[in-house]
Design a protein around this motif. Structure first.
Motif, PDB file in Angstrom:
ATOM      1  N   PRO A 169       0.800  -1.225   0.000  1.00 56.63           N
ATOM      2  CA  PRO A 169       0.000   0.000   0.000  1.00 56.63           C
ATOM      3  C   PRO A 169       0.835   1.279   0.000  1.00 56.63           C
ATOM      4  N   VAL A 170       2.146   1.147  -0.066  1.00 56.31           N
ATOM      5  CA  VAL A 170       3.010   2.314   0.092  1.00 56.31           C
ATOM      6  C   VAL A 170       3.559   2.816  -1.245  1.00 56.31           C
ATOM      7  N   ASN A 171       4.099   1.897  -2.027  1.00 54.79           N
ATOM      8  CA  ASN A 171       4.746   2.323  -3.267  1.00 54.79           C
ATOM      9  C   ASN A 171       3.758   3.008  -4.206  1.00 54.79           C
ATOM     10  N   LEU A 172       4.147   4.148  -4.722  1.00 57.06           N
ATOM     11  CA  LEU A 172       3.296   4.903  -5.635  1.00 57.06           C
ATOM     12  C   LEU A 172       3.200   4.177  -6.970  1.00 57.06           C
ATOM     13  N   MET A 173       2.003   4.221  -7.549  1.00 58.76           N
ATOM     14  CA  MET A 173       1.824   3.580  -8.851  1.00 58.76           C
ATOM     15  C   MET A 173       2.769   4.193  -9.886  1.00 58.76           C
ATOM     16  N   SER A 174       2.916   5.504  -9.815  1.00 56.27           N
ATOM     17  CA  SER A 174       3.802   6.190 -10.764  1.00 56.27           C
ATOM     18  C   SER A 174       5.254   5.718 -10.594  1.00 56.27           C
ATOM     19  N   TYR A 175       5.653   5.507  -9.350  1.00 53.04           N
ATOM     20  CA  TYR A 175       7.025   5.097  -9.069  1.00 53.04           C
ATOM     21  C   TYR A 175       7.286   3.679  -9.585  1.00 53.04           C
ATOM     22  N   VAL A 176       6.336   2.787  -9.323  1.00 55.14           N
ATOM     23  CA  VAL A 176       6.481   1.400  -9.781  1.00 55.14           C
ATOM     24  C   VAL A 176       6.615   1.376 -11.309  1.00 55.14           C
ATOM     25  N   SER A 177       5.762   2.160 -11.949  1.00 55.92           N
ATOM     26  CA  SER A 177       5.801   2.236 -13.399  1.00 55.92           C
ATOM     27  C   SER A 177       7.137   2.825 -13.875  1.00 55.92           C
ATOM     28  N   TYR A 178       7.583   3.856 -13.172  1.00 50.58           N
ATOM     29  CA  TYR A 178       8.875   4.462 -13.520  1.00 50.58           C
ATOM     30  C   TYR A 178      10.011   3.440 -13.415  1.00 50.58           C
ATOM     31  N   VAL A 179      10.001   2.649 -12.344  1.00 52.31           N
ATOM     32  CA  VAL A 179      11.061   1.647 -12.159  1.00 52.31           C
ATOM     33  C   VAL A 179      11.028   0.622 -13.297  1.00 52.31           C
ATOM     34  N   PHE A 180       9.826   0.163 -13.661  1.00 52.47           N
ATOM     35  CA  PHE A 180       9.724  -0.815 -14.751  1.00 52.47           C
ATOM     36  C   PHE A 180      10.257  -0.222 -16.062  1.00 52.47           C
ATOM     37  N   ARG A 181       9.957   1.044 -16.289  1.00 57.62           N
ATOM     38  CA  ARG A 181      10.420   1.672 -17.527  1.00 57.62           C
ATOM     39  C   ARG A 181      11.920   1.904 -17.508  1.00 57.62           C
ATOM     40  N   SER A 182      12.409   2.475 -16.435  1.00 54.34           N
ATOM     41  CA  SER A 182      13.813   2.874 -16.457  1.00 54.34           C
ATOM     42  C   SER A 182      14.750   1.692 -16.236  1.00 54.34           C
ATOM     43  N   TYR A 183      14.360   0.743 -15.387  1.00 52.44           N
ATOM     44  CA  TYR A 183      15.274  -0.372 -15.127  1.00 52.44           C
ATOM     45  C   TYR A 183      15.205  -1.445 -16.219  1.00 52.44           C
ATOM     46  N   PHE A 184      13.963  -1.854 -16.574  1.00 53.05           N
ATOM     47  CA  PHE A 184      13.843  -2.928 -17.568  1.00 53.05           C
ATOM     48  C   PHE A 184      13.807  -2.386 -19.000  1.00 53.05           C
ATOM     49  N   GLY A 185      13.628  -1.081 -19.134  1.00 55.37           N
ATOM     50  CA  GLY A 185      13.508  -0.510 -20.463  1.00 55.37           C
ATOM     51  C   GLY A 185      12.158  -0.814 -21.113  1.00 55.37           C
ATOM     52  N   TYR A 186      11.141  -1.120 -20.298  1.00 55.98           N
ATOM     53  CA  TYR A 186       9.826  -1.427 -20.846  1.00 55.98           C
ATOM     54  C   TYR A 186       9.165  -0.151 -21.374  1.00 55.98           C
ATOM     55  N   SER A 187       8.291  -0.331 -22.345  1.00 55.73           N
ATOM     56  CA  SER A 187       7.512   0.797 -22.875  1.00 55.73           C
ATOM     57  C   SER A 187       6.553   1.285 -21.789  1.00 55.73           C
ATOM     58  N   GLU A 188       6.055   2.501 -21.996  1.00 57.06           N
ATOM     59  CA  GLU A 188       5.100   3.050 -21.038  1.00 57.06           C
ATOM     60  C   GLU A 188       3.882   2.136 -20.900  1.00 57.06           C
ATOM     61  N   ALA A 189       3.393   1.636 -22.061  1.00 64.54           N
ATOM     62  CA  ALA A 189       2.195   0.787 -22.036  1.00 64.54           C
ATOM     63  C   ALA A 189       2.456  -0.497 -21.253  1.00 64.54           C
ATOM     64  N   LYS A 190       3.599  -1.121 -21.508  1.00 61.10           N
ATOM     65  CA  LYS A 190       3.907  -2.380 -20.820  1.00 61.10           C
ATOM     66  C   LYS A 190       4.129  -2.149 -19.331  1.00 61.10           C
ATOM     67  N   ALA A 191       4.847  -1.090 -19.011  1.00 60.73           N
ATOM     68  CA  ALA A 191       5.120  -0.780 -17.602  1.00 60.73           C
ATOM     69  C   ALA A 191       3.824  -0.527 -16.843  1.00 60.73           C
ATOM     70  N   ASN A 192       2.925   0.232 -17.465  1.00 62.84           N
ATOM     71  CA  ASN A 192       1.655   0.528 -16.797  1.00 62.84           C
ATOM     72  C   ASN A 192       0.793  -0.718 -16.642  1.00 62.84           C
ATOM     73  N   LYS A 193       0.831  -1.564 -17.656  1.00 65.07           N
ATOM     74  CA  LYS A 193       0.037  -2.791 -17.606  1.00 65.07           C
ATOM     75  C   LYS A 193       0.514  -3.682 -16.448  1.00 65.07           C
ATOM     76  N   LEU A 194       1.831  -3.842 -16.343  1.00 64.10           N
ATOM     77  CA  LEU A 194       2.382  -4.671 -15.268  1.00 64.10           C
ATOM     78  C   LEU A 194       2.106  -4.040 -13.905  1.00 64.10           C
ATOM     79  N   MET A 195       2.262  -2.714 -13.838  1.00 61.22           N
ATOM     80  CA  MET A 195       2.016  -2.007 -12.581  1.00 61.22           C
ATOM     81  C   MET A 195       0.571  -2.211 -12.133  1.00 61.22           C
ATOM     82  N   LEU A 196      -0.385  -2.093 -13.080  1.00 61.85           N
ATOM     83  CA  LEU A 196      -1.795  -2.269 -12.717  1.00 61.85           C
ATOM     84  C   LEU A 196      -2.086  -3.714 -12.311  1.00 61.85           C
ATOM     85  N   GLU A 197      -1.356  -4.642 -12.939  1.00 60.91           N
ATOM     86  CA  GLU A 197      -1.537  -6.041 -12.562  1.00 60.91           C
ATOM     87  C   GLU A 197      -1.086  -6.269 -11.113  1.00 60.91           C
ATOM     88  N   VAL A 198       0.038  -5.666 -10.756  1.00 59.42           N
ATOM     89  CA  VAL A 198       0.499  -5.751  -9.366  1.00 59.42           C
ATOM     90  C   VAL A 198      -0.573  -5.179  -8.445  1.00 59.42           C
TER      91      VAL A 198
END
Lengths: 127, 188
Positions: A41-70
């Motif tokens: 309940p702590v990690n911001l959705m924007s932050y999780v998405s940012y980490v997926f994009r910047s660390y894994f190099g995922y696209s915005e769409a993929k990062a957001n999809k995975l973030m929402l799944e989490v």
């Protein structure tokens, strides 16, 4: 640092009869481990998405999809690889403060990476 | 009052009042001291040098356990072994980010390089994880409840004070991450 999830052309449609159950990506012997991110309940959705994009190099769409799944399902498999690869990712995720674990891919997989497309993408939470 | 971080020609910029900087400095410092590995007299110096810690075990403190989680959900032995190889360097990288963010607190006006911004976002996140444990935030409902606390004149006990601090750091991190996302768009 992008981890390629795509498989090589080893899926030669071996003369099986009946329906082909696809997404046996996870059962390929050379990529038998998953990196799982858990909801909290702590990690911001924007932050999780940012980490997926910047660390894994995922696209915005993929990062957001995975973030929402989490967020919605409680967990998501966000990368596959050898044990060493996913462990390395896990440490990096812990560095970012994300709750990550590794697990052996079972093939039958619960909450697979490919399932469940969220429609409301980019539901950014404002603090 | 602090200004939200924004992304512009100078990169990511923000502004904090002296009291806010003081608050952040002490929060970053608190988390650093939680993470600092205890020095053991009989420790193998070479092992320590390469980041090994044969004595590492799952932290008993919940907040620390959240910062340094088990790598396996249901294999404690595997988690422990992994911890012995990786925990020390994880602690060090977290401490590094917290200290780097702290160093940037010398001026009212913050101008962050991409590396600074990354350190800041990690540092704020770790601070929030610790505060959330102290505030017993277990689910979204708890988080929503804490979020209602926005008025500093309401601060009457430790809990309400912590809630206000949590909300401040949440707001700050959200504005920072929005700026970082914008910088990704423009490839900066």
């Amino acid at each position: 640092m992008t981890l390629s999830v795509a498989l090589g052309p080893d899926t030669q449609e071996s003369t099986q009869t009946g329906t082909v159950t696809s997404t046996d990506v996870l059962s390929a012997p050379d990529i038998p481990w998953n990196l799982v991110i858990w909801n909290d309940p702590v990690n911001l959705m924007s932050y999780v998405s940012y980490v997926f994009r910047s660390y894994f190099g995922y696209s915005e769409a993929k990062a957001n999809k995975l973030m929402l799944e989490v967020h919605k399902k409680g967990r998501s498999i966000v990368a596959h690889g050898s044990k060493e690869q996913v462990e390395q990712h896990a440490v990096a995720m812990h560095g970012y403060g994300l709750w990550a674990t590794v697990e052996k891919a079972t093939g039958g997989g619960s909450g697979g990476a490919g399932s469940g497309g969220g429609s409301g993408k980019g539901k950014g939470k404002r603090g | 009052m602090a200004k939200a971080f924004k992304y512009g020609v100078k990169g990511i910029t923000g502004y904090l009042e002296p009291a806010e900087r003081e608050l952040l400095r002490s929060l970053f410092g608190d988390v650093v001291s939680m993470l600092e590995p205890e020095e053991r007299a009989n420790q193998d110096p070479l092992a320590a040098l390469v980041g090994l810690d044969a004595e590492a075990r799952e932290p008993s403190d919940r907040a620390l356990r959240r910062l340094l989680p088990n790598v396996s959900k249901n294999d404690d032995a595997a988690s422990l072994e992994f911890r012995r190889y990786t925990e020390r360097s994880l602690r060090e990288s977290k401490i590094g980010a917290l200290k780097a963010a702290s160093l940037g607190l010398d001026k009212d006006e913050l101008v962050l390089t991409p590396a600074d911004a990354r350190h800041w976002s990690m540092a704020l996140n770790d601070v929030r994880l610790v505060l959330a444990e102290r505030l017993d935030i277990r689910d979204d409902e708890d988080a929503g409840h804490v979020h209602l606390m926005q008025d500093w004149s309401q601060a009457e006990d430790v809990e309400s004070y912590l809630a206000l601090v949590y909300n401040f750091t949440t707001w700050l991190q959200e504005s920072l991450v929005q700026a970082m996302l914008q910088s990704l768009e423009t490839g900066g």
